[in-house]
Scaffold this active site. Structure first.
Site, mmCIF file in Angstrom:
data_model
loop_
_atom_site.group_PDB
_atom_site.id
_atom_site.type_symbol
_atom_site.label_atom_id
_atom_site.label_comp_id
_atom_site.label_asym_id
_atom_site.label_seq_id
_atom_site.Cartn_x
_atom_site.Cartn_y
_atom_site.Cartn_z
ATOM 1 N N THR A 122 -42.649 -15.603 72.063
ATOM 2 C CA THR A 122 -41.767 -14.450 71.910
ATOM 3 C C THR A 122 -42.489 -13.274 71.258
ATOM 4 O O THR A 122 -43.445 -13.472 70.482
ATOM 5 C CB THR A 122 -40.558 -14.859 71.040
ATOM 6 O OG1 THR A 122 -39.831 -13.691 70.667
ATOM 7 C CG2 THR A 122 -40.983 -15.584 69.762
ATOM 8 N N ASP A 123 -41.998 -12.072 71.496
ATOM 9 C CA ASP A 123 -42.562 -10.888 70.829
ATOM 10 C C ASP A 123 -42.240 -10.880 69.327
ATOM 11 O O ASP A 123 -42.841 -10.124 68.568
ATOM 12 C CB ASP A 123 -42.067 -9.588 71.491
ATOM 13 C CG ASP A 123 -40.558 -9.418 71.504
ATOM 14 O OD1 ASP A 123 -39.840 -10.289 70.973
ATOM 15 O OD2 ASP A 123 -40.095 -8.392 72.041
ATOM 16 N N GLU A 124 -41.289 -11.744 68.908
ATOM 17 C CA GLU A 124 -40.892 -11.726 67.497
ATOM 18 C C GLU A 124 -42.008 -12.200 66.565
ATOM 19 O O GLU A 124 -41.924 -11.993 65.356
ATOM 20 C CB GLU A 124 -39.666 -12.608 67.288
ATOM 21 C CG GLU A 124 -38.484 -12.102 68.063
ATOM 22 C CD GLU A 124 -37.171 -12.701 67.609
ATOM 23 O OE1 GLU A 124 -37.123 -13.284 66.529
ATOM 24 O OE2 GLU A 124 -36.208 -12.560 68.367
ATOM 25 N N TYR A 158 -37.192 -18.852 62.533
ATOM 26 C CA TYR A 158 -37.420 -18.985 63.989
ATOM 27 C C TYR A 158 -38.763 -18.374 64.376
ATOM 28 O O TYR A 158 -39.630 -19.042 64.949
ATOM 29 C CB TYR A 158 -36.280 -18.317 64.788
ATOM 30 C CG TYR A 158 -36.676 -18.069 66.233
ATOM 31 C CD1 TYR A 158 -36.895 -19.139 67.106
ATOM 32 C CD2 TYR A 158 -36.877 -16.773 66.721
ATOM 33 C CE1 TYR A 158 -37.296 -18.923 68.421
ATOM 34 C CE2 TYR A 158 -37.266 -16.551 68.035
ATOM 35 C CZ TYR A 158 -37.480 -17.633 68.882
ATOM 36 O OH TYR A 158 -37.885 -17.419 70.182
ATOM 37 N N LYS A 162 -42.334 -20.104 65.729
ATOM 38 C CA LYS A 162 -42.927 -19.761 67.034
ATOM 39 C C LYS A 162 -44.356 -19.254 66.820
ATOM 40 O O LYS A 162 -45.267 -19.600 67.565
ATOM 41 C CB LYS A 162 -42.086 -18.695 67.761
ATOM 42 C CG LYS A 162 -40.752 -19.174 68.271
ATOM 43 C CD LYS A 162 -40.836 -20.262 69.334
ATOM 44 C CE LYS A 162 -41.431 -19.780 70.636
ATOM 45 N NZ LYS A 162 -41.355 -20.837 71.694
HETATM 46 P P1 NAD Z 1 -32.398 -22.031 74.650
HETATM 47 O O1 NAD Z 1 -32.003 -22.319 73.243
HETATM 48 O O2 NAD Z 1 -31.380 -21.501 75.593
HETATM 49 O O3 NAD Z 1 -32.983 -23.360 75.318
HETATM 50 C C1 NAD Z 1 -33.830 -24.235 74.638
HETATM 51 C C2 NAD Z 1 -33.847 -25.557 75.390
HETATM 52 O O4 NAD Z 1 -34.763 -26.437 74.704
HETATM 53 C C3 NAD Z 1 -32.494 -26.266 75.429
HETATM 54 O O5 NAD Z 1 -32.245 -26.780 76.714
HETATM 55 C C4 NAD Z 1 -32.655 -27.411 74.431
HETATM 56 O O6 NAD Z 1 -31.847 -28.547 74.738
HETATM 57 C C5 NAD Z 1 -34.132 -27.703 74.547
HETATM 58 N N1 NAD Z 1 -34.683 -28.340 73.341
HETATM 59 C C6 NAD Z 1 -34.522 -27.952 72.047
HETATM 60 N N2 NAD Z 1 -35.171 -28.795 71.240
HETATM 61 C C7 NAD Z 1 -35.773 -29.728 72.018
HETATM 62 C C8 NAD Z 1 -36.606 -30.852 71.766
HETATM 63 N N3 NAD Z 1 -36.939 -31.193 70.509
HETATM 64 N N4 NAD Z 1 -37.051 -31.574 72.812
HETATM 65 C C9 NAD Z 1 -36.728 -31.245 74.086
HETATM 66 N N5 NAD Z 1 -35.919 -30.197 74.379
HETATM 67 C C10 NAD Z 1 -35.462 -29.447 73.360
HETATM 68 O O7 NAD Z 1 -33.658 -21.079 74.539
HETATM 69 P P2 NAD Z 1 -34.154 -19.907 75.512
HETATM 70 O O8 NAD Z 1 -33.543 -18.647 75.076
HETATM 71 O O9 NAD Z 1 -34.013 -20.369 76.899
HETATM 72 O O10 NAD Z 1 -35.704 -19.861 75.103
HETATM 73 C C11 NAD Z 1 -36.662 -20.659 75.795
HETATM 74 C C12 NAD Z 1 -38.050 -20.341 75.263
HETATM 75 O O11 NAD Z 1 -38.338 -18.973 75.495
HETATM 76 C C13 NAD Z 1 -38.213 -20.563 73.766
HETATM 77 O O12 NAD Z 1 -39.495 -21.094 73.548
HETATM 78 C C14 NAD Z 1 -38.095 -19.171 73.175
HETATM 79 O O13 NAD Z 1 -38.800 -19.061 71.970
HETATM 80 C C15 NAD Z 1 -38.721 -18.339 74.272
HETATM 81 N N6 NAD Z 1 -38.278 -16.934 74.350
HETATM 82 C C16 NAD Z 1 -36.960 -16.641 74.398
HETATM 83 C C17 NAD Z 1 -36.558 -15.307 74.532
HETATM 84 C C18 NAD Z 1 -35.101 -14.932 74.638
HETATM 85 O O14 NAD Z 1 -34.797 -13.757 74.744
HETATM 86 N N7 NAD Z 1 -34.164 -15.855 74.653
HETATM 87 C C19 NAD Z 1 -37.521 -14.300 74.577
HETATM 88 C C20 NAD Z 1 -38.886 -14.649 74.496
HETATM 89 C C21 NAD Z 1 -39.246 -15.979 74.398
HETATM 90 O O1 TDX Z 2 -23.066 -10.885 67.605
HETATM 91 C C1 TDX Z 2 -24.171 -10.329 67.510
HETATM 92 N N1 TDX Z 2 -24.220 -9.000 67.183
HETATM 93 C C2 TDX Z 2 -25.386 -8.319 67.078
HETATM 94 O O2 TDX Z 2 -25.378 -7.113 66.784
HETATM 95 C C3 TDX Z 2 -25.407 -11.034 67.761
HETATM 96 C C4 TDX Z 2 -25.385 -12.502 68.111
HETATM 97 C C5 TDX Z 2 -26.583 -10.320 67.657
HETATM 98 N N2 TDX Z 2 -26.583 -9.010 67.322
HETATM 99 C C6 TDX Z 2 -27.871 -8.276 67.285
HETATM 100 C C7 TDX Z 2 -29.020 -8.941 66.576
HETATM 101 C C8 TDX Z 2 -30.222 -8.464 67.357
HETATM 102 O O3 TDX Z 2 -30.640 -7.201 66.891
HETATM 103 O O4 TDX Z 2 -28.292 -8.183 68.658
HETATM 104 C C9 TDX Z 2 -29.711 -8.303 68.776
HETATM 105 C C10 TDX Z 2 -30.040 -9.482 69.674
HETATM 106 O O5 TDX Z 2 -29.674 -10.651 68.984
HETATM 107 P P1 TDX Z 2 -29.969 -12.130 69.556
HETATM 108 O O6 TDX Z 2 -29.331 -12.276 70.894
HETATM 109 O O7 TDX Z 2 -29.618 -13.104 68.502
HETATM 110 O O8 TDX Z 2 -31.531 -12.054 69.847
HETATM 111 P P2 TDX Z 2 -32.817 -11.799 68.898
HETATM 112 O O9 TDX Z 2 -32.576 -12.182 67.506
HETATM 113 O O10 TDX Z 2 -33.313 -10.425 69.204
HETATM 114 O O11 TDX Z 2 -33.813 -12.901 69.540
HETATM 115 C C11 TDX Z 2 -33.849 -13.129 70.964
HETATM 116 O O12 TDX Z 2 -34.983 -12.517 71.548
HETATM 117 C C12 TDX Z 2 -36.246 -13.037 71.234
HETATM 118 C C13 TDX Z 2 -33.858 -14.614 71.272
HETATM 119 O O13 TDX Z 2 -32.726 -15.230 70.689
HETATM 120 C C14 TDX Z 2 -35.124 -15.260 70.795
HETATM 121 O O14 TDX Z 2 -35.151 -16.628 71.182
HETATM 122 C C15 TDX Z 2 -36.302 -14.539 71.426
HETATM 123 O O15 TDX Z 2 -37.490 -15.022 70.887
#
Ligand code: NAD
Ligand code: TDX
Length: 342
Positions: A122-124, A158, A162
């Site tokens: 992630t960019d975080e 988190y 990562k």
């Molecule tokens: P998510 O929480 O929707 O999905 C995570 C999945 O991993 C789930 O299916 C969960 O059951 C599985 N999991 C969790 N712990 C596990 C374990 N110990 N063993 C096997 N499976 C396990 O997450 P997401 O938003 O789909 O993110 C997926 C990946 O992408 C992560 O690595 C996250 O850091 C990265 N990522 C997410 C975002 C975003 O915006 N959501 C952005 C950049 C990178």
């Molecule tokens: O109810 C809300 N109200 C609100 O203002 C929630 C749930 C979030 N927010 C804000 C917090 C953040 O600034 O919205 C923005 C996005 O929040 P999230 O969806 O929780 O995402 P963020 O914390 O930015 O992280 C996401 O992007 C990077 C993913 O959850 C991570 O897994 C990924 O690495």
């Protein structure tokens, strides 16, 4: 490459990747390893051909299980993680266990069987940036977006776990010759995203008659990318990326949270101000912005979903049509947020 192990393939981004590969690359078979935590859902893989996609319910930190599966594939694409910042502020332990120990187990297996490994991050990990209006170059100058050279500076349990997992992979490349690439992507949106996350939470709030919740003033900026574009980028890096390299994935989608919420409300036929301000997230990162030029220039990748409004509208329609997918979890998710005043 004929077979890949996709960890976390029953979660949001992982399942979108599995659909993407099945739809575009008929020669590839996929084993999904997923623990099916609260964030994983078997339904996300529904309808995929059983002769090409196999779901194994298990933990990435389980050495024996991972060792067994690693022997049967050519590559590992690692998505599994504890992924929600707010949860990591309540209980960091599962983040340390899955994101760090789980990654360690996977890269040891990839090393043992000399597998190609792609690490999804992630960019975080880079921390946050100042708002564009506070920068002399307006956000376009040197150092005003994240690049693969930006120093790591994570803010939450988190993002720090990562970041630690990325560093493990980089060290395994250097010390053991692991055939790995890494990608750090910006915020994803699209179908199958868990309703704890910002965009689906607000959409399903409106659909449930609950008022949407904006943290603080809503000035925080996220760089939105459609999950389908994330999938095509990961596939491009897996097949064309240089070993040991990190590629940042983004599609110039910077928007502040207030703008995104107002757009959701507009698309759902609600008044622009029909939401509540709630308690801010502790340590809340201010702005993320990706410079993805290395991916564009070196690997010739480009995003397809360049109109955020269209992508958001399609996402809203997905949640409308798939009420049964999210409905059962809604009360529980909102009750948890209510406990922390959000
Ligand atoms: P998510 O929480 O929707 O999905 C995570 C999945 O991993 C789930 O299916 C969960 O059951 C599985 N999991 C969790 N712990 C596990 C374990 N110990 N063993 C096997 N499976 C396990 O997450 P997401 O938003 O789909 O993110 C997926 C990946 O992408 C992560 O690595 C996250 O850091 C990265 N990522 C997410 C975002 C975003 O915006 N959501 C952005 C950049 C990178
Ligand atoms: O109810 C809300 N109200 C609100 O203002 C929630 C749930 C979030 N927010 C804000 C917090 C953040 O600034 O919205 C923005 C996005 O929040 P999230 O969806 O929780 O995402 P963020 O914390 O930015 O992280 C996401 O992007 C990077 C993913 O959850 C991570 O897994 C990924 O690495």
């Amino acid at each position: 490459m004929k077979s890949i192990l996709v960890t976390g393939g029953a979660g949001f981004i992982g399942s979108n990747f599995v659909h993407y590969v099945v739809n575009n690359f008929p020669e590839i078979s996929i084993t999904v390893l997923d623990k099916l935590t609260y964030a994983g859902n078997e339904q996300n893989l529904k309808g995929l051909p059983e002769d090409r996609v196999q779901l194994v319910v298990g933990d990435i930190a389980d050495k024996e299980e991972v060792d067994k599966l690693a022997q049967e594939v050519d590559a590992i694409v690692h998505y599994a993680a504890e992924s929600h910042n707010d949860n990591s502020l309540i209980d960091p332990f599962p983040f340390v266990q899955t994101n760090l120990i789980g990654t360690y187990v996977l890269i040891e297996a990839a090393r043992k069987y000399n597998l190609r490994y792609h690490h999804v991050s992630t960019d975080e990990v880079y921390g946050d940036l100042p708002l564009r209006e506070d920068l002399p170059g307006g956000g376009e100058g040197e150092g005003e977006k994240f690049t693969a050279e930006t120093a790591y500076n994570p803010s939450s349990p988190y993002s720090s776990t990562k970041a630690g997992s990325d560093l493990l992979v980089k060290a395994w490349v250097r010390s053991f010759g692991l055939k790995a690439t890494l990608s750090n992507c910006s915020n994803n949106y699209g179908p199958y995203q868990h309703i704890e996350k910002f965009i689906p939470r607000q959409i399903t709030n409106v659909l449930s008659g609950i008022s949407p919740k904006l943290y603080g003033e809503g000035k925080n900026v996220r760089d939105w990318i459609h999950t389908e574009d994330h999938s095509s980028a990961v596939w491009t890096i897996l097949t064309k990326g240089r070993i040991g390299e990190t590629y940042l994935i983004g599609s110039d989608g910077e928007k502040n949270n207030k703008e995104v919420l107002e757009l959701i409300l507009e698309l759902m036929g609600q008044p622009k101000d029909a939401y509540e301000h709630v308690k801010d997230r502790p340590g809340h990162d201010l702005r993320y912005a990706i410079d993805a030029s290395k991916l564009y220039d070196e690997l010739d990748w480009k995003p397809e979903f360049t109109d955020f409004k269209d992508g958001l509208e399609e996402t809203i329609n997905w949640y409308r049509k798939n009420h049964d997918w999210w409905k059962a979890q809604k009360n529980q998710v909102e009750a948890k947020y209510a406990e922390s005043g959000q």
